[in-house]
Design a protein around this motif. Sequence first.
Motif, PDB file in Angstrom:
ATOM      1  N   LYS A 255       0.844  -1.193   0.000  1.00  0.00           N
ATOM      2  CA  LYS A 255       0.000   0.000   0.000  1.00  0.00           C
ATOM      3  C   LYS A 255       0.883   1.247   0.000  1.00  0.00           C
ATOM      4  O   LYS A 255       1.961   1.270   0.586  1.00  0.00           O
ATOM      5  CB  LYS A 255      -0.921   0.029   1.226  1.00  0.00           C
ATOM      6  N   HIS A 256       0.379   2.312  -0.653  1.00  0.00           N
ATOM      7  CA  HIS A 256       1.070   3.599  -0.652  1.00  0.00           C
ATOM      8  C   HIS A 256       0.069   4.700  -0.332  1.00  0.00           C
ATOM      9  O   HIS A 256      -0.997   4.770  -0.955  1.00  0.00           O
ATOM     10  CB  HIS A 256       1.705   3.891  -2.021  1.00  0.00           C
ATOM     11  N   LEU A 257       0.411   5.544   0.630  1.00  0.00           N
ATOM     12  CA  LEU A 257      -0.388   6.724   0.934  1.00  0.00           C
ATOM     13  C   LEU A 257       0.154   7.904   0.138  1.00  0.00           C
ATOM     14  O   LEU A 257       1.369   8.112   0.063  1.00  0.00           O
ATOM     15  CB  LEU A 257      -0.335   7.047   2.429  1.00  0.00           C
ATOM     16  N   VAL A 258      -0.741   8.688  -0.453  1.00  0.00           N
ATOM     17  CA  VAL A 258      -0.324   9.869  -1.204  1.00  0.00           C
ATOM     18  C   VAL A 258      -1.393  10.937  -1.051  1.00  0.00           C
ATOM     19  O   VAL A 258      -2.587  10.627  -1.020  1.00  0.00           O
ATOM     20  CB  VAL A 258      -0.093   9.523  -2.699  1.00  0.00           C
ATOM     21  N   ASN A 259      -0.968  12.185  -0.917  1.00  0.00           N
ATOM     22  CA  ASN A 259      -1.937  13.266  -0.764  1.00  0.00           C
ATOM     23  C   ASN A 259      -1.818  14.275  -1.903  1.00  0.00           C
ATOM     24  O   ASN A 259      -0.793  14.358  -2.582  1.00  0.00           O
ATOM     25  CB  ASN A 259      -1.784  13.978   0.593  1.00  0.00           C
ATOM     26  N   SER A 260      -2.890  15.008  -2.094  1.00  0.00           N
ATOM     27  CA  SER A 260      -2.911  16.061  -3.100  1.00  0.00           C
ATOM     28  C   SER A 260      -2.587  17.384  -2.411  1.00  0.00           C
ATOM     29  O   SER A 260      -3.295  17.813  -1.506  1.00  0.00           O
ATOM     30  CB  SER A 260      -4.289  16.144  -3.763  1.00  0.00           C
ATOM     31  N   SER A 261      -1.501  18.027  -2.836  1.00  0.00           N
ATOM     32  CA  SER A 261      -1.112  19.306  -2.242  1.00  0.00           C
ATOM     33  C   SER A 261      -2.102  20.413  -2.587  1.00  0.00           C
ATOM     34  O   SER A 261      -2.159  21.439  -1.915  1.00  0.00           O
ATOM     35  CB  SER A 261       0.289  19.698  -2.710  1.00  0.00           C
ATOM     36  N   GLU A 262      -2.893  20.203  -3.642  1.00  0.00           N
ATOM     37  CA  GLU A 262      -3.835  21.229  -4.082  1.00  0.00           C
ATOM     38  C   GLU A 262      -5.178  21.135  -3.356  1.00  0.00           C
ATOM     39  O   GLU A 262      -5.761  22.138  -2.981  1.00  0.00           O
ATOM     40  CB  GLU A 262      -4.049  21.120  -5.590  1.00  0.00           C
ATOM     41  N   THR A 263      -5.689  19.907  -3.166  1.00  0.00           N
ATOM     42  CA  THR A 263      -7.016  19.731  -2.570  1.00  0.00           C
ATOM     43  C   THR A 263      -6.975  19.222  -1.136  1.00  0.00           C
ATOM     44  O   THR A 263      -7.969  19.304  -0.430  1.00  0.00           O
ATOM     45  CB  THR A 263      -7.857  18.748  -3.406  1.00  0.00           C
ATOM     46  N   GLY A 264      -5.825  18.686  -0.716  1.00  0.00           N
ATOM     47  CA  GLY A 264      -5.722  18.130   0.629  1.00  0.00           C
ATOM     48  C   GLY A 264      -6.319  16.734   0.746  1.00  0.00           C
ATOM     49  O   GLY A 264      -6.360  16.168   1.842  1.00  0.00           O
ATOM     50  N   GLU A 265      -6.757  16.151  -0.366  1.00  0.00           N
ATOM     51  CA  GLU A 265      -7.346  14.811  -0.339  1.00  0.00           C
ATOM     52  C   GLU A 265      -6.269  13.757  -0.108  1.00  0.00           C
ATOM     53  O   GLU A 265      -5.124  13.922  -0.521  1.00  0.00           O
ATOM     54  CB  GLU A 265      -8.076  14.524  -1.653  1.00  0.00           C
ATOM     55  N   LEU A 266      -6.666  12.663   0.547  1.00  0.00           N
ATOM     56  CA  LEU A 266      -5.747  11.580   0.841  1.00  0.00           C
ATOM     57  C   LEU A 266      -6.154  10.351   0.041  1.00  0.00           C
ATOM     58  O   LEU A 266      -7.328   9.975   0.007  1.00  0.00           O
ATOM     59  CB  LEU A 266      -5.753  11.252   2.334  1.00  0.00           C
ATOM     60  N   PHE A 267      -5.170   9.725  -0.616  1.00  0.00           N
ATOM     61  CA  PHE A 267      -5.424   8.560  -1.459  1.00  0.00           C
ATOM     62  C   PHE A 267      -4.622   7.361  -0.968  1.00  0.00           C
ATOM     63  O   PHE A 267      -3.562   7.512  -0.339  1.00  0.00           O
ATOM     64  CB  PHE A 267      -5.046   8.851  -2.916  1.00  0.00           C
ATOM     65  N   LEU A 268      -5.144   6.177  -1.284  1.00  0.00           N
ATOM     66  CA  LEU A 268      -4.465   4.922  -0.980  1.00  0.00           C
ATOM     67  C   LEU A 268      -4.268   4.160  -2.288  1.00  0.00           C
ATOM     68  O   LEU A 268      -5.228   3.898  -3.015  1.00  0.00           O
ATOM     69  CB  LEU A 268      -5.289   4.079  -0.011  1.00  0.00           C
ATOM     70  N   ILE A 306      -3.785  -2.897  -9.904  1.00  0.00           N
ATOM     71  CA  ILE A 306      -3.656  -1.722  -9.049  1.00  0.00           C
ATOM     72  C   ILE A 306      -5.031  -1.091  -8.856  1.00  0.00           C
ATOM     73  O   ILE A 306      -5.762  -0.883  -9.828  1.00  0.00           O
ATOM     74  CB  ILE A 306      -2.682  -0.685  -9.642  1.00  0.00           C
ATOM     75  N   LYS A 307      -5.370  -0.783  -7.603  1.00  0.00           N
ATOM     76  CA  LYS A 307      -6.610  -0.100  -7.286  1.00  0.00           C
ATOM     77  C   LYS A 307      -6.299   1.182  -6.522  1.00  0.00           C
ATOM     78  O   LYS A 307      -5.313   1.252  -5.783  1.00  0.00           O
ATOM     79  CB  LYS A 307      -7.525  -1.000  -6.445  1.00  0.00           C
ATOM     80  N   ILE A 308      -7.153   2.178  -6.721  1.00  0.00           N
ATOM     81  CA  ILE A 308      -6.943   3.478  -6.084  1.00  0.00           C
ATOM     82  C   ILE A 308      -8.166   3.832  -5.244  1.00  0.00           C
ATOM     83  O   ILE A 308      -9.309   3.682  -5.696  1.00  0.00           O
ATOM     84  CB  ILE A 308      -6.694   4.571  -7.138  1.00  0.00           C
ATOM     85  N   GLU A 319     -12.850   4.805  -0.383  1.00  0.00           N
ATOM     86  CA  GLU A 319     -13.782   4.605  -1.488  1.00  0.00           C
ATOM     87  C   GLU A 319     -12.989   4.517  -2.787  1.00  0.00           C
ATOM     88  O   GLU A 319     -12.181   5.391  -3.098  1.00  0.00           O
ATOM     89  CB  GLU A 319     -14.790   5.760  -1.558  1.00  0.00           C
ATOM     90  N   GLU A 320     -13.226   3.453  -3.542  1.00  0.00           N
ATOM     91  CA  GLU A 320     -12.468   3.237  -4.771  1.00  0.00           C
ATOM     92  C   GLU A 320     -12.810   4.295  -5.818  1.00  0.00           C
ATOM     93  O   GLU A 320     -13.966   4.674  -5.991  1.00  0.00           O
ATOM     94  CB  GLU A 320     -12.735   1.841  -5.332  1.00  0.00           C
ATOM     95  N   VAL A 321     -11.794   4.755  -6.512  1.00  0.00           N
ATOM     96  CA  VAL A 321     -11.966   5.724  -7.601  1.00  0.00           C
ATOM     97  C   VAL A 321     -11.406   5.113  -8.886  1.00  0.00           C
ATOM     98  O   VAL A 321     -10.432   4.357  -8.858  1.00  0.00           O
ATOM     99  CB  VAL A 321     -11.270   7.067  -7.303  1.00  0.00           C
ATOM    100  N   LYS A 322     -12.040   5.421  -9.994  1.00  0.00           N
ATOM    101  CA  LYS A 322     -11.654   4.869 -11.291  1.00  0.00           C
ATOM    102  C   LYS A 322     -10.944   5.882 -12.177  1.00  0.00           C
ATOM    103  O   LYS A 322     -10.494   5.536 -13.273  1.00  0.00           O
ATOM    104  CB  LYS A 322     -12.898   4.349 -12.019  1.00  0.00           C
TER     105      LYS A 322
END
Length: 412
Positions: A255-268, A306-308, A319-322
Motif C-alpha cells: 500500500k502507498h499513501l499519497v496526498n494532493s497538495s492542491e485539494t488536501g485529499e488523501l489517497f491509498l 492496481i486499485k486506487i 472509497e475506490e476511484v476509477k
Amino acid sequence: MDETEERWADLPKELLETLFTSFVGIDNLRVRAVCTSWRSSIPPSQKQNFQSYILPFPVNLADNGPTITGASYFELTESTVFCLEPSDENLDSSSSARNHWLVKVEESSKGTLKILNPLSERRVHRKRSPKVINLLEIRTTQVCKAYNLQLVNPSIRFCPYFIQNYAKKVVVLPSPCSSSLGEAVAIDIYGQLWHAKSGDKTWTQLSKGNSSFVDLLNHMDGFYVTEKKGKTVMYDSTFKEAMVSSSIESDGCRKHLVNSSETGELFLIDIILDIDRRRNIRSQTGGYNGPHEPAQSPYYHTAIEIKIYKLNEEKHEWEEVKNLDDRVVFAGEDCSYMISNVKVSGFKDNCVYFTDRHYFKDVGSDDELVEVLLGHNIGVFDLESGKLGPLSLFREYAPLFWPPPGWLRRSV
C-alpha cells in the motif's frame, strides 16, 4: 540605466551573506552561479543538520537479525524530487517534445549531488547523462522530500542488504524551529512503528499488538500510517492516535499513501502482486495442499493489478476511484507524491507510476532503450486503458524519466 541604481553584484559581501545564508542544495548552487562576486561571497551548501542528525541503531533492540559489531548508528539522509524544465531562453519553440524531466537529487555532507531514480534510491543510468547542468538555464520545482536511515559503522566495508533496508519508510516531522529537524518516525521491516530524535539512546515504539504497517505519510496536522489491509490511523504532534479508516477488501499487501497538495485529499494506492493473489487463492482452497493457481507473471513479486482509493473523512472509509482526472501518482519506495498535469504539463495524466524491482530485460533483447528503462525498475498503470506493465512497454511515457531531454544537454 540610472547611475544611482546599484547592481546586485555590487552589494556588500556582508549583506550578501545575510541575504543568502538560508539557501541550501539546488538554490545554493543556482545563486552561486550568478556571478564571481556572489560565488566568492556565498559559501557552498553544507548539510549541517543532517551531519549531526544521529539516530540509534538498531531501531528494535529485540531484533534477532545479523549481528553488527562495533559502534554503530543511523545517519538520516535526505533527498529531494525535482521537476526540471527549460527556461524560456532555452526552450525550442519549434519542437513538440515534452518540456519536463523528473529526477531525485541527494546532497552529500560535502555539498556534492547524486542524481537518483525519482521513485527509488537507485542511481540513474550513467550513459547519456549530463555531467554538468547549468542551473541558470533551467527551472526547478520541488515536488517532495524523501528520507532514509543509513547505517554508519567504520568496521563495515559493505553493508548487508538486510541492514541497508532495515526501515521500510521514514518521515521527519515538522519542527517548531525552522533551523532544526523534528523527530524521525520509521516503520521497521517487521511493520512496527517507532520514533526518535537526534541524541536519543533508543527508539520509542508507537505501534501496539499485531499491527503491521506498510506505509507512512506526513499529512495535515500529523502523520498517517496504513496497514496491509488498508486500516489507517493518524498520530498528532503529541503521538496521540486516532482512527482514520477501516480495512478494505484486498488481496494485496503493498500500500502507498499519497496526498494532493492542491485539494488536501488523501489517497491509498493498492498494488496487488502475483504472489499476493496466489497466496489468497491457496488459503481459500485448502492452503498448499489445494490446487495451484498458475502464475500471472514471470515473477512472483510483479504487480498484476492496481486499485486506487480516496478517503471519505466523514464515513472513515476508503472509497475506490476509477479516474484521477488530470493527476498522476508516483508510488515510490521512500516517497509517494501526486502531480497535476495542469500545473506541470508534458506527461500523460490519469496514470500511476510505481516501483517494481522484478521487471527485467528479456533474454535475447538487443534494444538499448528497453535495457535502460527496465533498469529503472518502474512500472506504469494507465487508468484510461487499463494497461499495466513495465515502463519499457509505455515508450510514449518514458521520456519523463529517460533519456535526458535535449534542452538539458543544450544547457551544459
